[in-house]
Design a protein around this motif. Structure first.
Motif, PDB file in Angstrom:
ATOM      1  N   PRO A 124       0.799  -1.238   0.000  1.00 23.09           N
ATOM      2  CA  PRO A 124       0.000   0.000   0.000  1.00 23.09           C
ATOM      3  C   PRO A 124       0.828   1.283   0.000  1.00 23.09           C
ATOM      4  N   VAL A 125       2.112   1.195   0.344  1.00 19.77           N
ATOM      5  CA  VAL A 125       2.966   2.391   0.323  1.00 19.77           C
ATOM      6  C   VAL A 125       3.897   2.375  -0.881  1.00 19.77           C
ATOM      7  N   ASP A 126       3.563   1.541  -1.862  1.00 14.50           N
ATOM      8  CA  ASP A 126       4.283   1.498  -3.143  1.00 14.50           C
ATOM      9  C   ASP A 126       5.762   1.171  -2.986  1.00 14.50           C
ATOM     10  N   LEU A 144      -2.186  10.444   2.150  1.00 13.43           N
ATOM     11  CA  LEU A 144      -3.300   9.502   2.159  1.00 13.43           C
ATOM     12  C   LEU A 144      -4.472  10.139   1.436  1.00 13.43           C
ATOM     13  N   GLN A 145      -5.027   9.434   0.472  1.00 11.77           N
ATOM     14  CA  GLN A 145      -6.118   9.993  -0.312  1.00 11.77           C
ATOM     15  C   GLN A 145      -7.493   9.699   0.262  1.00 11.77           C
ATOM     16  N   SER A 146      -7.586   8.702   1.145  1.00 12.44           N
ATOM     17  CA  SER A 146      -8.891   8.303   1.666  1.00 12.44           C
ATOM     18  C   SER A 146      -8.719   7.526   2.955  1.00 12.44           C
ATOM     19  N   VAL A 147      -9.810   7.341   3.665  1.00 12.64           N
ATOM     20  CA  VAL A 147      -9.768   6.542   4.887  1.00 12.64           C
ATOM     21  C   VAL A 147      -9.478   5.077   4.554  1.00 12.64           C
ATOM     22  N   GLN A 148      -9.882   4.616   3.371  1.00 12.49           N
ATOM     23  CA  GLN A 148      -9.556   3.249   2.964  1.00 12.49           C
ATOM     24  C   GLN A 148      -8.054   3.110   2.758  1.00 12.49           C
ATOM     25  N   HIS A 149      -7.424   4.132   2.204  1.00 10.14           N
ATOM     26  CA  HIS A 149      -5.971   4.131   2.032  1.00 10.14           C
ATOM     27  C   HIS A 149      -5.284   4.031   3.393  1.00 10.14           C
ATOM     28  N   LEU A 150      -5.794   4.780   4.365  1.00  8.08           N
ATOM     29  CA  LEU A 150      -5.242   4.716   5.719  1.00  8.08           C
ATOM     30  C   LEU A 150      -5.416   3.320   6.306  1.00  8.08           C
ATOM     31  N   ASP A 155      -5.640   0.512   4.649  1.00  7.01           N
ATOM     32  CA  ASP A 155      -4.734  -0.400   3.940  1.00  7.01           C
ATOM     33  C   ASP A 155      -3.319  -0.323   4.505  1.00  7.01           C
ATOM     34  N   ILE A 156      -2.887   0.880   4.885  1.00  7.01           N
ATOM     35  CA  ILE A 156      -1.519   1.077   5.356  1.00  7.01           C
ATOM     36  C   ILE A 156      -1.361   0.758   6.836  1.00  7.01           C
ATOM     37  N   ALA A 157      -2.297   1.252   7.646  1.00  9.97           N
ATOM     38  CA  ALA A 157      -2.102   1.211   9.098  1.00  9.97           C
ATOM     39  C   ALA A 157      -3.189   0.485   9.865  1.00  9.97           C
ATOM     40  N   GLY A 158      -4.197  -0.004   9.183  1.00  9.22           N
ATOM     41  CA  GLY A 158      -5.320  -0.609   9.880  1.00  9.22           C
ATOM     42  C   GLY A 158      -5.359  -2.129   9.818  1.00  9.22           C
TER      43      GLY A 158
END
Length: 219
Positions: A20-22, A60-66, A68-71
């Motif tokens: 998720p962080v490329d 972070l572009q969205s809460v879903q992005h967050l 994916d990375i940290a949740g």
């Protein structure tokens, strides 16, 4: 230690963490921190004058992005239906029609904030935390307003193949990181193949952080 020596499930875990962080595992390999690289504290901070682990801010572009990375993935809760018993899922908003408020605000965060009833602001914060750390499907109705009100945003990212924490090399996470907001889910993410904490070593956590490691050794 090379990632080639890691077990298959550990490699799979790390690949999932960095995607998720490329990043790829090749970009982590060789990044080792500890007594051999530092003569004192190892610091993770959004202040470049403080940070000495090569941390960077990720947009972070969205809460879903967050998430994916940290949740925590929703798959975990699908496989373990009672795993979210400690997650506080908010009730539905009682004063604000979020869809109408978003439409009236026309992508203006400040305008949107003014259109949301004060009683619902806390509800949005609770929903954001539940979305990231719980089953997002249970607060899916809040996703559009969370994204409209809180994103884009940033999180601090630190990665490496391994890190060794010793009494002389404590790990300090978050000094002088003013970008961190009142939301409990924004902060830092640290991804390491192996974390080793020697006896007397300390990890000082000053901001919210998600730690992801394939192996943790306590010596």
């Amino acid at each position: 230690m090379s990632f080639a020596s890691y077990r298959e499930q550990h490699v799979a875990f790390l690949n999932k963490a960095v995607k998720p962080v490329d990043l790829t595992l090749d970009q982590l390999e060789g990044r080792s921190f500890g007594p051999g690289t530092h003569t004192g504290p190892m610091v993770i901070s959004s202040d470049p004058s403080e940070d000495n682990l090569g941390s960077k801010l990720v947009t972070l572009q969205s809460v879903q992005h967050l998430k994916d990375i940290a949740g925590i993935s929703d798959d975990h809760f699908a496989a373990n239906p009672h795993a979210d018993r400690s997650v506080r899922y908010p009730t539905q908003p009682v004063q604000t029609d979020f869809d109408k408020a978003i439409e009236r605000a026309r992508n203006d965060n400040c305008a949107l904030e003014s259109l949301i009833h004060p009683a619902d602001h806390n509800t949005i914060g609770q929903a954001m935390l539940a979305f990231v750390s719980g089953n997002s499907q249970k607060v899916k109705a809040f996703e559009p307003v969370i994204n409209a009100l809180r994103f884009p945003n940033q999180i601090l990212l630190t990665t490496g193949q391994d890190i060794t924490v010793t009494p002389g090399n404590p790990l300090v996470i978050g000094p002088n990181s003013p970008y961190v907001t009142q939301d409990p889910v924004l902060g830092a993410v640290a991804i390491f193949g192996t974390v080793t904490v020697q006896q007397g070593g300390q990890i000082q956590i000053l901001i919210p952080v998600t730690f992801k490691a394939a192996q943790v050794n306590m010596l």
